[in-house]
Design an enzyme around this catalytic site. Sequence first.
Site, PDB file in Angstrom:
ATOM      1  N   GLN A  61      -3.467  -0.364  -6.064  1.00  0.00           N
ATOM      2  CA  GLN A  61      -3.288  -1.770  -5.699  1.00  0.00           C
ATOM      3  C   GLN A  61      -2.099  -2.422  -6.393  1.00  0.00           C
ATOM      4  O   GLN A  61      -1.393  -3.220  -5.788  1.00  0.00           O
ATOM      5  CB  GLN A  61      -4.553  -2.566  -6.034  1.00  0.00           C
ATOM      6  N   GLU A  62      -1.898  -2.109  -7.651  1.00  0.00           N
ATOM      7  CA  GLU A  62      -0.862  -2.790  -8.419  1.00  0.00           C
ATOM      8  C   GLU A  62       0.546  -2.271  -8.155  1.00  0.00           C
ATOM      9  O   GLU A  62       1.495  -3.046  -8.160  1.00  0.00           O
ATOM     10  CB  GLU A  62      -1.173  -2.712  -9.912  1.00  0.00           C
ATOM     11  N   SER A  63       0.693  -0.972  -7.958  1.00  0.00           N
ATOM     12  CA  SER A  63       2.053  -0.431  -7.821  1.00  0.00           C
ATOM     13  C   SER A  63       2.203   0.577  -6.687  1.00  0.00           C
ATOM     14  O   SER A  63       3.263   1.168  -6.550  1.00  0.00           O
ATOM     15  CB  SER A  63       2.471   0.250  -9.129  1.00  0.00           C
TER      16      SER A  63
END
Length: 130
Positions: A61-63
């Site tokens: 999700q973040e990267s």
Amino acid sequence: KPRFWVGGCCKPAFCYAAGPAVIRRIAEADVVRLRRYEIPIKRVARNLCLDPALIAGIISQESRAGLLLNNGWDQGQQKYGLMQLGGQRQYPYAVWDSEEHINQGSTVLVLAINEVRARHPTWSWDRQLR
């Protein structure tokens, strides 16, 4: 799919905002890149008593497992690494895609979860992760 991905990417933490189907499609697209981090994720998860799928889900999700990063940085140069930790200029985080970095991000996660658990001991695990 790698074994650490069994059961979906991150049901408690992320599926409320985006929906399980969307999260699952993103995770399936990221799974090839996530394989590179399977062993470090499993080691960190075992050491911190976390579900490896939670760590992998955050990385996805973040990267997008590194796909969205430029030398480890987000587009705004505010967050760093696979788990997108803030304040790299202030804190000595490890190399952006290393096991040490995954451990640092996961440790931050554990501390945050423990803080929520201390403040809301009657909440379910599912609600605490939200």
